[in-house]
Design an enzyme around this catalytic site. Sequence first.
Site, PDB file in Angstrom:
ATOM      1  N   LYS A 135       1.070  -1.238  -0.508  1.00  0.00           N
ATOM      2  CA  LYS A 135       0.346   0.600   0.125  1.00  0.00           C
ATOM      3  C   LYS A 135       0.760   1.500  -0.364  1.00  0.00           C
ATOM      4  CE  LYS A 135      -2.110  -0.958   4.113  1.00  0.00           C
ATOM      5  NZ  LYS A 135      -1.690  -2.438   4.253  1.00  0.00           N
ATOM      6  N   ARG A 171      12.178  -5.475   5.675  1.00  0.00           N
ATOM      7  CA  ARG A 171      11.321  -3.946   5.312  1.00  0.00           C
ATOM      8  C   ARG A 171      12.222  -2.972   6.343  1.00  0.00           C
ATOM      9  NH1 ARG A 171       5.132  -1.849   5.213  1.00  0.00           N
ATOM     10  NH2 ARG A 171       5.689  -2.402   7.800  1.00  0.00           N
ATOM     11  N   ARG A 227      11.102  -0.367  10.870  1.00  0.00           N
ATOM     12  CA  ARG A 227       9.523  -0.262  12.067  1.00  0.00           C
ATOM     13  C   ARG A 227       9.446  -1.771  13.482  1.00  0.00           C
ATOM     14  NH1 ARG A 227       4.247   0.121   8.345  1.00  0.00           N
ATOM     15  NH2 ARG A 227       4.258  -0.807   9.978  1.00  0.00           N
ATOM     16  N   ARG A 265      -1.182  -9.004  13.352  1.00  0.00           N
ATOM     17  CA  ARG A 265      -1.518  -8.177  11.505  1.00  0.00           C
ATOM     18  C   ARG A 265      -1.937  -9.203  11.487  1.00  0.00           C
ATOM     19  NH1 ARG A 265       4.478  -5.128  10.571  1.00  0.00           N
ATOM     20  NH2 ARG A 265       3.046  -4.034   9.182  1.00  0.00           N
TER      21      ARG A 265
HETATM   22  P1  AP5 Z   1       4.653  -1.668   1.936  1.00  0.00           P
HETATM   23  O1  AP5 Z   1       4.698  -1.106   0.793  1.00  0.00           O
HETATM   24  O2  AP5 Z   1       5.339  -0.834   3.085  1.00  0.00           O
HETATM   25  O3  AP5 Z   1       3.437  -2.417   2.430  1.00  0.00           O
HETATM   26  P2  AP5 Z   1       2.028  -1.784   3.251  1.00  0.00           P
HETATM   27  O4  AP5 Z   1       1.031  -2.178   3.012  1.00  0.00           O
HETATM   28  O5  AP5 Z   1       2.739  -0.498   2.852  1.00  0.00           O
HETATM   29  O6  AP5 Z   1       2.685  -3.018   5.051  1.00  0.00           O
HETATM   30  P3  AP5 Z   1       2.050  -2.264   5.909  1.00  0.00           P
HETATM   31  O7  AP5 Z   1       3.118  -3.274   6.618  1.00  0.00           O
HETATM   32  O8  AP5 Z   1       3.055  -0.192   6.497  1.00  0.00           O
HETATM   33  O9  AP5 Z   1       0.432  -1.970   5.929  1.00  0.00           O
HETATM   34  P4  AP5 Z   1       0.185  -2.260   7.373  1.00  0.00           P
HETATM   35  O10 AP5 Z   1      -0.952  -1.579   7.012  1.00  0.00           O
HETATM   36  O11 AP5 Z   1       0.230  -3.200   8.925  1.00  0.00           O
HETATM   37  O12 AP5 Z   1       0.833  -0.665   8.124  1.00  0.00           O
HETATM   38  P5  AP5 Z   1       0.427   0.475   8.755  1.00  0.00           P
HETATM   39  O13 AP5 Z   1       1.336   1.789   8.787  1.00  0.00           O
HETATM   40  O14 AP5 Z   1      -0.480   0.970   7.775  1.00  0.00           O
HETATM   41  O15 AP5 Z   1       5.523  -3.103   1.099  1.00  0.00           O
HETATM   42  C1  AP5 Z   1       6.698  -4.014   2.618  1.00  0.00           C
HETATM   43  C2  AP5 Z   1       7.272  -4.888   1.568  1.00  0.00           C
HETATM   44  O16 AP5 Z   1       7.564  -5.437   0.863  1.00  0.00           O
HETATM   45  C3  AP5 Z   1       8.378  -3.155   1.596  1.00  0.00           C
HETATM   46  O17 AP5 Z   1       9.487  -4.039   1.941  1.00  0.00           O
HETATM   47  C4  AP5 Z   1       8.827  -3.777   0.212  1.00  0.00           C
HETATM   48  O18 AP5 Z   1       9.474  -2.620  -0.698  1.00  0.00           O
HETATM   49  C5  AP5 Z   1       8.258  -4.444  -0.465  1.00  0.00           C
HETATM   50  N1  AP5 Z   1       7.354  -4.525  -1.657  1.00  0.00           N
HETATM   51  C6  AP5 Z   1       6.110  -3.387  -2.662  1.00  0.00           C
HETATM   52  N2  AP5 Z   1       5.579  -3.750  -3.345  1.00  0.00           N
HETATM   53  C7  AP5 Z   1       5.993  -5.567  -3.235  1.00  0.00           C
HETATM   54  C8  AP5 Z   1       6.174  -5.987  -4.847  1.00  0.00           C
HETATM   55  N3  AP5 Z   1       5.615  -5.639  -6.049  1.00  0.00           N
HETATM   56  N4  AP5 Z   1       7.126  -7.032  -4.251  1.00  0.00           N
HETATM   57  C9  AP5 Z   1       8.003  -7.257  -3.775  1.00  0.00           C
HETATM   58  N5  AP5 Z   1       8.705  -6.388  -2.737  1.00  0.00           N
HETATM   59  C10 AP5 Z   1       7.599  -5.612  -2.599  1.00  0.00           C
HETATM   60  O19 AP5 Z   1      -0.605   0.537  10.333  1.00  0.00           O
HETATM   61  C11 AP5 Z   1       0.098   0.171  11.075  1.00  0.00           C
HETATM   62  C12 AP5 Z   1      -0.508   0.247  12.399  1.00  0.00           C
HETATM   63  O20 AP5 Z   1      -1.281   1.719  12.868  1.00  0.00           O
HETATM   64  C13 AP5 Z   1      -1.400  -1.123  12.442  1.00  0.00           C
HETATM   65  O21 AP5 Z   1      -1.353  -2.205  12.952  1.00  0.00           O
HETATM   66  C14 AP5 Z   1      -2.145  -0.538  14.063  1.00  0.00           C
HETATM   67  O22 AP5 Z   1      -1.976  -0.711  14.917  1.00  0.00           O
HETATM   68  C15 AP5 Z   1      -2.342   0.977  13.806  1.00  0.00           C
HETATM   69  N6  AP5 Z   1      -3.717   1.841  12.556  1.00  0.00           N
HETATM   70  C16 AP5 Z   1      -3.527   1.721  11.411  1.00  0.00           C
HETATM   71  N7  AP5 Z   1      -4.681   2.148  10.477  1.00  0.00           N
HETATM   72  C17 AP5 Z   1      -5.799   2.788  11.785  1.00  0.00           C
HETATM   73  C18 AP5 Z   1      -6.871   1.781  10.991  1.00  0.00           C
HETATM   74  N8  AP5 Z   1      -7.470   2.704  10.203  1.00  0.00           N
HETATM   75  N9  AP5 Z   1      -7.541   1.940  12.504  1.00  0.00           N
HETATM   76  C19 AP5 Z   1      -6.672   1.460  12.992  1.00  0.00           C
HETATM   77  N10 AP5 Z   1      -5.464   1.386  13.773  1.00  0.00           N
HETATM   78  C20 AP5 Z   1      -4.643   1.891  12.755  1.00  0.00           C
HETATM   79 MG    MG Z   2       2.104   1.014   5.115  1.00  0.00          MG
END
Ligand code: AP5
Ligand code: MG
Length: 207
Positions: A13, A122, A153, A164
Amino acid sequence: MNIILLGAPGAGKGTQATRISDKFGLPHISTGDIFRDNIKRGTEIGLLAKSYTDKGQLVPDEVTCKIVEGRLAEADCKGGYLLDGFPRNLFQAQELDKFSKVDAVINIDVDLSLLMARLCGRRVCKSCGESYHVDFLGGKTTCERCGGELYQRKDDNEETVGNRLQVYTEQTQPLIDYYSKKGVLLNIDGVGAIDEVFARICAALKK
Ligand code: AP5
Ligand code: MG
Ligand code: ZN
């Protein structure tokens, strides 16, 4: 256009959001980034959020929805926005429907078995937020885009990633059905090179 990026943790994402935001001139709003920024600054929201993000649990809906409603009311969202990581459960989706209209939901589809390795390897740039994977860094510890320092992270460890992924399966995955029924869902195969996935997203948005 008001766009939501849906997908499991590590589906890409954030990686795709940077590119979509650049190409379409939309503000990238990541609730995860907002929480991490608050944690870093030691705000009241940060103190509360930390206890949830560290465990891989969702931050309470009332807090999260209020932040997003406030953020979408800002001037830069008048011409559209790109939401990354919100909504994450049915309640949040229904709340969002009350204060905004969603035009497209991009669901980045990646088999969950691939995500543990993606996330535990990552590294993220402290300055610009770009994500990398150790397998492709060749030992480098700085960002290719801006030279910033790379870090891991706190929630990118096996135990928290496990939580997660479970939270995703139980609470977020049902939103695929929710948006499909509304006729706004765009399903994107998220496996392949980053640029390939981006090209698929652009093609789907054009239609
Ligand atoms: P990356 O692009 O970083 O993935 P992502 O989908 O953004 O993953 P996140 O870990 O950020 O998602 P998340 O939903 O768990 O975390 P968030 O910060 O939103 O890519 C990941 C890896 O893969 C990288 O190394 C990249 O290089 C690699 N990659 C990318 N594309 C690739 C490809 N095509 N092929 C190979 N490799 C690839 O949330 C964190 C925390 O915040 C949550 O756990 C929760 O506690 C809280 N939170 C956030 N939003 C809410 C909400 N709406 N409600 C309640 N709590 C929330
Ligand atoms: Mg993210
Ligand atoms: Zn950088």
